[in-house]
Design a protein around this motif. Sequence first.
Motif, PDB file in Angstrom:
ATOM      1  N   MET A   1       0.828  -1.193   0.000  1.00  0.00           N
ATOM      2  CA  MET A   1       0.000   0.000   0.000  1.00  0.00           C
ATOM      3  C   MET A   1       0.870   1.254   0.000  1.00  0.00           C
ATOM      4  O   MET A   1       0.589   2.193  -0.713  1.00  0.00           O
ATOM      5  CB  MET A   1      -0.916  -0.041   1.234  1.00  0.00           C
ATOM      6  CG  MET A   1      -1.926   1.042   1.259  1.00  0.00           C
ATOM      7  SD  MET A   1      -3.300   0.538   0.240  1.00  0.00           S
ATOM      8  CE  MET A   1      -4.522   1.633   0.761  1.00  0.00           C
ATOM      9  N   LYS A   2       1.914   1.245   0.801  1.00  0.00           N
ATOM     10  CA  LYS A   2       2.792   2.392   0.906  1.00  0.00           C
ATOM     11  C   LYS A   2       3.504   2.649  -0.418  1.00  0.00           C
ATOM     12  O   LYS A   2       3.698   3.789  -0.815  1.00  0.00           O
ATOM     13  CB  LYS A   2       3.806   2.148   2.017  1.00  0.00           C
ATOM     14  CG  LYS A   2       4.560   3.361   2.431  1.00  0.00           C
ATOM     15  CD  LYS A   2       5.457   3.038   3.610  1.00  0.00           C
ATOM     16  CE  LYS A   2       5.869   4.306   4.308  1.00  0.00           C
ATOM     17  NZ  LYS A   2       6.734   4.014   5.438  1.00  0.00           N
ATOM     18  N   ARG A   3       3.869   1.576  -1.101  1.00  0.00           N
ATOM     19  CA  ARG A   3       4.572   1.701  -2.370  1.00  0.00           C
ATOM     20  C   ARG A   3       3.695   2.351  -3.433  1.00  0.00           C
ATOM     21  O   ARG A   3       4.162   3.127  -4.255  1.00  0.00           O
ATOM     22  CB  ARG A   3       5.044   0.337  -2.830  1.00  0.00           C
ATOM     23  CG  ARG A   3       5.825   0.409  -4.089  1.00  0.00           C
ATOM     24  CD  ARG A   3       6.398  -0.908  -4.476  1.00  0.00           C
ATOM     25  NE  ARG A   3       7.126  -0.720  -5.721  1.00  0.00           N
ATOM     26  CZ  ARG A   3       7.616  -1.661  -6.436  1.00  0.00           C
ATOM     27  NH1 ARG A   3       7.501  -2.900  -6.034  1.00  0.00           N
ATOM     28  NH2 ARG A   3       8.249  -1.424  -7.549  1.00  0.00           N
ATOM     29  N   SER A   4       2.397   2.048  -3.441  1.00  0.00           N
ATOM     30  CA  SER A   4       1.504   2.609  -4.446  1.00  0.00           C
ATOM     31  C   SER A   4       1.381   4.131  -4.292  1.00  0.00           C
ATOM     32  O   SER A   4       1.321   4.848  -5.289  1.00  0.00           O
ATOM     33  CB  SER A   4       0.124   1.958  -4.382  1.00  0.00           C
ATOM     34  OG  SER A   4      -0.506   2.239  -3.160  1.00  0.00           O
ATOM     35  N   PHE A   5       1.370   4.622  -3.046  1.00  0.00           N
ATOM     36  CA  PHE A   5       1.328   6.071  -2.846  1.00  0.00           C
ATOM     37  C   PHE A   5       2.627   6.719  -3.299  1.00  0.00           C
ATOM     38  O   PHE A   5       2.628   7.793  -3.880  1.00  0.00           O
ATOM     39  CB  PHE A   5       1.056   6.419  -1.381  1.00  0.00           C
ATOM     40  CG  PHE A   5      -0.374   6.203  -0.976  1.00  0.00           C
ATOM     41  CD1 PHE A   5      -1.390   6.901  -1.611  1.00  0.00           C
ATOM     42  CD2 PHE A   5      -0.705   5.299   0.013  1.00  0.00           C
ATOM     43  CE1 PHE A   5      -2.713   6.713  -1.259  1.00  0.00           C
ATOM     44  CE2 PHE A   5      -2.025   5.093   0.365  1.00  0.00           C
ATOM     45  CZ  PHE A   5      -3.030   5.794  -0.267  1.00  0.00           C
ATOM     46  N   LYS A   6       3.728   6.039  -3.070  1.00  0.00           N
ATOM     47  CA  LYS A   6       5.021   6.565  -3.493  1.00  0.00           C
ATOM     48  C   LYS A   6       5.097   6.620  -5.012  1.00  0.00           C
ATOM     49  O   LYS A   6       5.559   7.610  -5.585  1.00  0.00           O
ATOM     50  CB  LYS A   6       6.153   5.701  -2.938  1.00  0.00           C
ATOM     51  CG  LYS A   6       7.517   6.241  -3.247  1.00  0.00           C
ATOM     52  CD  LYS A   6       8.598   5.389  -2.615  1.00  0.00           C
ATOM     53  CE  LYS A   6       9.963   5.983  -2.938  1.00  0.00           C
ATOM     54  NZ  LYS A   6      11.041   5.179  -2.368  1.00  0.00           N
ATOM     55  N   SER A   7       4.630   5.571  -5.679  1.00  0.00           N
ATOM     56  CA  SER A   7       4.661   5.564  -7.141  1.00  0.00           C
ATOM     57  C   SER A   7       3.669   6.583  -7.708  1.00  0.00           C
ATOM     58  O   SER A   7       3.939   7.201  -8.739  1.00  0.00           O
ATOM     59  CB  SER A   7       4.369   4.167  -7.689  1.00  0.00           C
ATOM     60  OG  SER A   7       3.077   3.746  -7.335  1.00  0.00           O
ATOM     61  N   LEU A   8       2.548   6.772  -7.052  1.00  0.00           N
ATOM     62  CA  LEU A   8       1.576   7.771  -7.492  1.00  0.00           C
ATOM     63  C   LEU A   8       2.167   9.168  -7.355  1.00  0.00           C
ATOM     64  O   LEU A   8       2.070   9.988  -8.278  1.00  0.00           O
ATOM     65  CB  LEU A   8       0.285   7.663  -6.675  1.00  0.00           C
ATOM     66  CG  LEU A   8      -0.854   8.590  -7.073  1.00  0.00           C
ATOM     67  CD1 LEU A   8      -1.329   8.250  -8.482  1.00  0.00           C
ATOM     68  CD2 LEU A   8      -2.002   8.463  -6.095  1.00  0.00           C
TER      69      LEU A   8
END
Length: 63
Positions: A1-8
Amino acid sequence: MKRSFKSLFSFFTESWSELKKVRWPSRKELKNYSLIVLGTIVVMALYFWVLDIGISALIETII
């Protein structure tokens, strides 16, 4: 979940930096381009209108 915000966040950051590189048209260029597009649309509409009338007349003659 944290990675998706970073990539976004990374996506939006990179998109913003790419938008800064864009050479936007001036008001005069935009006006000219818009007139060219509208003129092309009018010419194409007239062409297809005349073509439609011609094909309709041809069909009426055959039938």
